[in-house]
Design a protein around this motif. Structure first.
Motif, PDB file in Angstrom:
ATOM      1  N   VAL A   1     -82.348  37.401  -5.033  1.00 21.95           N
ATOM      2  CA  VAL A   1     -81.779  38.631  -5.594  1.00 21.95           C
ATOM      3  C   VAL A   1     -80.337  38.802  -5.138  1.00 21.95           C
ATOM      4  CG1 VAL A   1     -81.933  41.153  -5.539  1.00 21.95           C
ATOM      5  CG2 VAL A   1     -84.002  39.781  -5.841  1.00 21.95           C
ATOM      6  N   LEU A   2     -80.075  38.502  -3.871  1.00 20.34           N
ATOM      7  CA  LEU A   2     -78.717  38.640  -3.346  1.00 20.34           C
ATOM      8  C   LEU A   2     -77.772  37.608  -3.952  1.00 20.34           C
ATOM      9  CD1 LEU A   2     -79.547  39.402   0.402  1.00 20.34           C
ATOM     10  CD2 LEU A   2     -78.875  41.017  -1.395  1.00 20.34           C
ATOM     11  N   VAL A   3     -78.266  36.403  -4.231  1.00 24.18           N
ATOM     12  CA  VAL A   3     -77.435  35.398  -4.913  1.00 24.18           C
ATOM     13  C   VAL A   3     -76.997  35.915  -6.275  1.00 24.18           C
ATOM     14  CG1 VAL A   3     -77.450  33.128  -6.001  1.00 24.18           C
ATOM     15  CG2 VAL A   3     -78.385  33.398  -3.703  1.00 24.18           C
ATOM     16  N   VAL A   4     -77.956  36.399  -7.046  1.00 22.20           N
ATOM     17  CA  VAL A   4     -77.650  36.916  -8.386  1.00 22.20           C
ATOM     18  C   VAL A   4     -76.686  38.091  -8.299  1.00 22.20           C
ATOM     19  CG1 VAL A   4     -78.638  38.023 -10.431  1.00 22.20           C
ATOM     20  CG2 VAL A   4     -79.827  36.099  -9.357  1.00 22.20           C
ATOM     21  N   THR A   5     -76.904  38.976  -7.332  1.00 21.46           N
ATOM     22  CA  THR A   5     -76.028  40.133  -7.172  1.00 21.46           C
ATOM     23  C   THR A   5     -74.605  39.713  -6.838  1.00 21.46           C
ATOM     24  OG1 THR A   5     -77.902  41.453  -6.379  1.00 21.46           O
ATOM     25  CG2 THR A   5     -75.696  42.286  -5.906  1.00 21.46           C
ATOM     26  N   GLY A   6     -74.462  38.745  -5.922  1.00 20.32           N
ATOM     27  CA  GLY A   6     -73.126  38.278  -5.554  1.00 20.32           C
ATOM     28  C   GLY A   6     -72.383  37.658  -6.723  1.00 20.32           C
ATOM     29  N   VAL A   7     -73.065  36.828  -7.505  1.00 23.40           N
ATOM     30  CA  VAL A   7     -72.434  36.204  -8.669  1.00 23.40           C
ATOM     31  C   VAL A   7     -72.038  37.271  -9.692  1.00 23.40           C
ATOM     32  CG1 VAL A   7     -72.819  34.664 -10.631  1.00 23.40           C
ATOM     33  CG2 VAL A   7     -73.592  34.000  -8.339  1.00 23.40           C
ATOM     34  N   ALA A   8     -72.928  38.225  -9.953  1.00 19.69           N
ATOM     35  CA  ALA A   8     -72.635  39.274 -10.931  1.00 19.69           C
ATOM     36  C   ALA A   8     -71.445  40.122 -10.498  1.00 19.69           C
ATOM     37  CB  ALA A   8     -73.875  40.149 -11.126  1.00 19.69           C
ATOM     38  N   LEU A   9     -71.369  40.428  -9.199  1.00 24.94           N
ATOM     39  CA  LEU A   9     -70.250  41.232  -8.712  1.00 24.94           C
ATOM     40  C   LEU A   9     -68.932  40.466  -8.788  1.00 24.94           C
ATOM     41  CD1 LEU A   9     -71.532  43.299  -5.665  1.00 24.94           C
ATOM     42  CD2 LEU A   9     -70.585  44.129  -7.809  1.00 24.94           C
ATOM     43  N   ALA A  10     -68.966  39.178  -8.504  1.00 21.62           N
ATOM     44  CA  ALA A  10     -67.741  38.380  -8.617  1.00 21.62           C
ATOM     45  C   ALA A  10     -67.222  38.393 -10.058  1.00 21.62           C
ATOM     46  CB  ALA A  10     -68.001  36.950  -8.155  1.00 21.62           C
ATOM     47  N   LEU A  11     -68.117  38.223 -11.014  1.00 24.82           N
ATOM     48  CA  LEU A  11     -67.713  38.249 -12.414  1.00 24.82           C
ATOM     49  C   LEU A  11     -67.196  39.635 -12.805  1.00 24.82           C
ATOM     50  CD1 LEU A  11     -70.656  36.190 -13.981  1.00 24.82           C
ATOM     51  CD2 LEU A  11     -68.304  35.420 -13.564  1.00 24.82           C
ATOM     52  N   ALA A  12     -67.881  40.681 -12.330  1.00 25.20           N
ATOM     53  CA  ALA A  12     -67.458  42.042 -12.662  1.00 25.20           C
ATOM     54  C   ALA A  12     -66.097  42.362 -12.062  1.00 25.20           C
ATOM     55  CB  ALA A  12     -68.503  43.045 -12.174  1.00 25.20           C
ATOM     56  N   TYR A  13     -65.888  41.954 -10.810  1.00 26.54           N
ATOM     57  CA  TYR A  13     -64.604  42.245 -10.171  1.00 26.54           C
ATOM     58  C   TYR A  13     -63.466  41.518 -10.889  1.00 26.54           C
ATOM     59  CZ  TYR A  13     -61.017  42.927  -6.662  1.00 26.54           C
ATOM     60  OH  TYR A  13     -59.852  43.280  -6.023  1.00 26.54           O
ATOM     61  N   ALA A  14     -63.678  40.249 -11.191  1.00 28.79           N
ATOM     62  CA  ALA A  14     -62.625  39.480 -11.856  1.00 28.79           C
ATOM     63  C   ALA A  14     -62.294  40.066 -13.228  1.00 28.79           C
ATOM     64  CB  ALA A  14     -63.061  38.020 -11.998  1.00 28.79           C
ATOM     65  N   ARG A  15     -63.291  40.555 -13.922  1.00 30.74           N
ATOM     66  CA  ARG A  15     -63.088  41.051 -15.289  1.00 30.74           C
ATOM     67  C   ARG A  15     -62.609  42.498 -15.332  1.00 30.74           C
ATOM     68  NH1 ARG A  15     -65.146  39.722 -20.446  1.00 30.74           N
ATOM     69  NH2 ARG A  15     -65.379  41.511 -21.832  1.00 30.74           N
ATOM     70  N   ILE A  16     -63.118  43.342 -14.428  1.00 30.81           N
ATOM     71  CA  ILE A  16     -62.899  44.783 -14.540  1.00 30.81           C
ATOM     72  C   ILE A  16     -61.782  45.280 -13.627  1.00 30.81           C
ATOM     73  CG2 ILE A  16     -63.970  47.042 -14.177  1.00 30.81           C
ATOM     74  CD1 ILE A  16     -66.656  45.675 -14.956  1.00 30.81           C
ATOM     75  N   VAL A  17     -61.800  44.865 -12.357  1.00 29.04           N
ATOM     76  CA  VAL A  17     -60.849  45.404 -11.382  1.00 29.04           C
ATOM     77  C   VAL A  17     -59.619  44.512 -11.278  1.00 29.04           C
ATOM     78  CG1 VAL A  17     -60.501  46.106  -8.979  1.00 29.04           C
ATOM     79  CG2 VAL A  17     -62.703  46.527 -10.095  1.00 29.04           C
ATOM     80  N   GLY A  18     -59.817  43.244 -10.988  1.00 31.13           N
ATOM     81  CA  GLY A  18     -58.699  42.325 -10.875  1.00 31.13           C
ATOM     82  C   GLY A  18     -57.825  42.618  -9.665  1.00 31.13           C
ATOM     83  N   GLU A  19     -56.566  42.267  -9.777  1.00 31.27           N
ATOM     84  CA  GLU A  19     -55.630  42.445  -8.660  1.00 31.27           C
ATOM     85  C   GLU A  19     -55.069  43.867  -8.649  1.00 31.27           C
ATOM     86  OE1 GLU A  19     -54.413  42.196  -5.514  1.00 31.27           O
ATOM     87  OE2 GLU A  19     -54.727  40.088  -6.069  1.00 31.27           O
ATOM     88  N   THR A  20     -55.123  44.527  -7.489  1.00 28.08           N
ATOM     89  CA  THR A  20     -54.601  45.893  -7.363  1.00 28.08           C
ATOM     90  C   THR A  20     -53.381  45.974  -6.463  1.00 28.08           C
ATOM     91  OG1 THR A  20     -56.102  46.368  -5.509  1.00 28.08           O
ATOM     92  CG2 THR A  20     -56.891  46.906  -7.733  1.00 28.08           C
ATOM     93  N   LEU A  21     -53.009  44.871  -5.813  1.00 26.48           N
ATOM     94  CA  LEU A  21     -51.861  44.884  -4.907  1.00 26.48           C
ATOM     95  C   LEU A  21     -50.732  44.054  -5.511  1.00 26.48           C
ATOM     96  CD1 LEU A  21     -50.903  45.844  -2.085  1.00 26.48           C
ATOM     97  CD2 LEU A  21     -51.597  43.596  -1.225  1.00 26.48           C
ATOM     98  N   PRO A  22     -49.666  44.699  -5.991  1.00 29.77           N
ATOM     99  CA  PRO A  22     -48.550  43.947  -6.581  1.00 29.77           C
ATOM    100  C   PRO A  22     -47.900  43.019  -5.560  1.00 29.77           C
ATOM    101  CG  PRO A  22     -48.391  46.306  -7.069  1.00 29.77           C
ATOM    102  CD  PRO A  22     -49.461  46.149  -6.046  1.00 29.77           C
ATOM    103  N   VAL A  23     -47.272  41.983  -6.055  1.00 27.68           N
ATOM    104  CA  VAL A  23     -46.644  40.988  -5.183  1.00 27.68           C
ATOM    105  C   VAL A  23     -45.611  41.629  -4.278  1.00 27.68           C
ATOM    106  CG1 VAL A  23     -45.217  38.912  -5.146  1.00 27.68           C
ATOM    107  CG2 VAL A  23     -47.071  39.120  -6.817  1.00 27.68           C
TER     108      VAL A  23
ATOM    109  N   TRP B   1     -64.852  50.481 -13.507  1.00 27.52           N
ATOM    110  CA  TRP B   1     -64.021  50.247 -12.323  1.00 27.52           C
ATOM    111  C   TRP B   1     -64.645  50.926 -11.110  1.00 27.52           C
ATOM    112  CZ3 TRP B   1     -60.443  52.309  -8.769  1.00 27.52           C
ATOM    113  CH2 TRP B   1     -59.402  51.454  -8.369  1.00 27.52           C
ATOM    114  N   LEU B   2     -65.046  52.182 -11.292  1.00 31.19           N
ATOM    115  CA  LEU B   2     -65.683  52.941 -10.219  1.00 31.19           C
ATOM    116  C   LEU B   2     -66.987  52.289  -9.771  1.00 31.19           C
ATOM    117  CD1 LEU B   2     -66.178  55.548  -8.503  1.00 31.19           C
ATOM    118  CD2 LEU B   2     -67.154  56.562 -10.564  1.00 31.19           C
ATOM    119  N   LEU B   3     -67.816  51.898 -10.731  1.00 29.82           N
ATOM    120  CA  LEU B   3     -69.108  51.303 -10.400  1.00 29.82           C
ATOM    121  C   LEU B   3     -68.945  49.963  -9.690  1.00 29.82           C
ATOM    122  CD1 LEU B   3     -71.126  52.119 -13.653  1.00 29.82           C
ATOM    123  CD2 LEU B   3     -71.363  53.201 -11.416  1.00 29.82           C
ATOM    124  N   THR B   4     -67.935  49.192 -10.090  1.00 28.31           N
ATOM    125  CA  THR B   4     -67.717  47.898  -9.442  1.00 28.31           C
ATOM    126  C   THR B   4     -67.312  48.080  -7.991  1.00 28.31           C
ATOM    127  OG1 THR B   4     -67.051  46.919 -11.553  1.00 28.31           O
ATOM    128  CG2 THR B   4     -66.428  45.738  -9.554  1.00 28.31           C
TER     129      THR B   4
END
Length: 394
Positions: A167-189, A8-11
């Motif tokens: 390199v930036l394309v790969v980084t952006g895709v990897a971060l999107a996958l990491a965020y969706a999997r690891i962090v997700g939504e942090t603001l409740p409705v 979570w921290l690294l993402t």
């Protein structure tokens, strides 16, 4: 802070670092890009950096309130999709206008990542915990400006400048996958805010008139603006005054990462002991000392320049997390908007101080030293005294 999962921290740290990575990875290759596109190097540098910073600053004013309304996840993922699209356009760009269009898309997309990494941290933590988390995020993200010029030079030498955007394309895709999997939504409705444009404007005006926000925000903006000037001017000083090669410049920046690591690790402990305002003022004073020492460094050569730069960087590493925590902590109900305005102020300062360092009519090293010391003085003045709210925004 032991409860914060490392992924979570690294993402969040990687999201925060995307802005500087997107800029600094291109720096060693700007002369090659200029020749490839048959444009003047100075024109390319000014346009590619200036338009990126301007778009980055302005986009933050939109993505923060949008995330307060829709939640963090869709805005972060949408922003990363725009970033990837801009990176693809940059990789394929046949002309300077096409390249600049890609850079603008990159800036708009990465603004969401940068702003909402801070907002996500604020969603979960506050006070000393938030300061400690931001300090650890900064320790991790310090690798981006430090190592990205070296990485950029190596990638460009091996595969050409267009591979940098790959390199930036790969980084952006990897971060999107990491965020969706690891962090997700942090603001409740139930904590989301649906505001019309007029209400958003009033929210920004409220923040601008609240000393609890503006004092630490201006302090961090001044110090980070000076940091961007350091990144932009130091390669010219090292190459012009000390005869460094591109690889040596990259290695110099990589070595400075450890100074920021040390400061980011120290800031939470000192904050717990003396309080964030005192640590912010100490860091600002160190930044001033580093700038003043650099003014004297022509007489001491490269060692004097390096030591002065390290003193400034350590001070910056104290100011950034403590100032950010101070600015965001009182505004839990509008964390996205507060983070957006903080990012806008910081990027505006970066554009201003980078331009000042490049245009002052004096030797390049002296100009950089003046900007570092001046940024430290502004941070010290902004962080002095006990902030009191002019208008309550929480």
């Amino acid at each position: 802070m032991s409860a914060v999962p490392r992924p979570w921290l690294l993402t969040l740290a990687a999201l925060s670092a995307m802005g500087t990575l997107s800029t600094n990875i291109l720096l060693p290759s700007l002369p090659v890009i200029a020749r490839s596109l048959a444009v003047d190097e100075a024109r390319l540098t000014a346009a590619a950096l200036g338009m990126f910073l301007a778009a980055f600053a302005l986009a933050q004013l939109v993505v923060g309130p949008l995330a307060d309304r829709l939640g963090r996840r869709p805005v972060v993922l949408g922003g990363l999709a725009v970033f990837v699209a801009g990176s693809i356009l940059g990789a394929l760009a046949p002309t300077l206008p096409a390249l600049l269009a890609g850079r603008v898309l990159q800036a708009v997309g990465v603004a969401a990542a940068s702003v909402l990494a801070r907002a996500a941290a604020r969603d979960r933590f506050e006070g000393p915990q938030l300061a400690a988390l931001l300090g650890r995020i900064m320790v991790v993200m310090a690798a981006a400006p430090g190592f990205s010029p070296l990485l950029g030079g190596l990638v460009q030498a091996a595969w050409g400048w267009r591979a940098l955007f790959g390199v930036l394309v790969v980084t952006g895709v990897a971060l999107a996958l990491a965020y969706a999997r690891i962090v997700g939504e942090t603001l409740p409705v139930e904590r989301r805010r649906r505001q019309p444009v007029a209400a958003l404007a009033r929210g920004y005006l409220t923040l601008l008139s609240d000393a609890r926000f503006m004092r630490p925000a201006l302090a961090t903006a001044a110090i980070l603006g000076a940091l961007f000037a350091f990144f932009g001017t130091t390669p010219l000083v090292l190459a012009g005054d000390f005869g460094f090669s591109a690889l040596q410049v990259g290695l110099f920046f990589a070595a400075t990462v450890f100074i920021v690591f040390a400061a980011g690790s120290t800031a939470p402990r000192w904050t717990a002991r003396w309080g964030a305002p005192a640590v912010l003022r100490l860091g600002a004073a160190m930044a001033v000392a580093g700038g003043l020492a650099m003014l004297a460094s022509p007489g001491t050569g490269l060692p004097g320049f390096a030591v002065a730069g390290c003193v400034f960087l350590f001070g910056m590493g104290l100011v950034s997390p403590t100032g950010t925590a101070l600015a965001l902590t009182p505004f839990a109900s509008q964390a996205g908007q507060a983070s957006a305005l903080l990012g806008f102020v910081q990027m505006a300062a970066a554009a201003l101080l980078t331009t000042v360092a490049a245009t002052l009519p004096m030797a390049r090293m002296d100009a950089l030293a003046a900007v570092l010391a001046g940024g430290g003085v502004l941070a010290l003045l902004s962080g002095w005294g006990r902030p009191t709210a002019v208008v309550s925004a929480s």
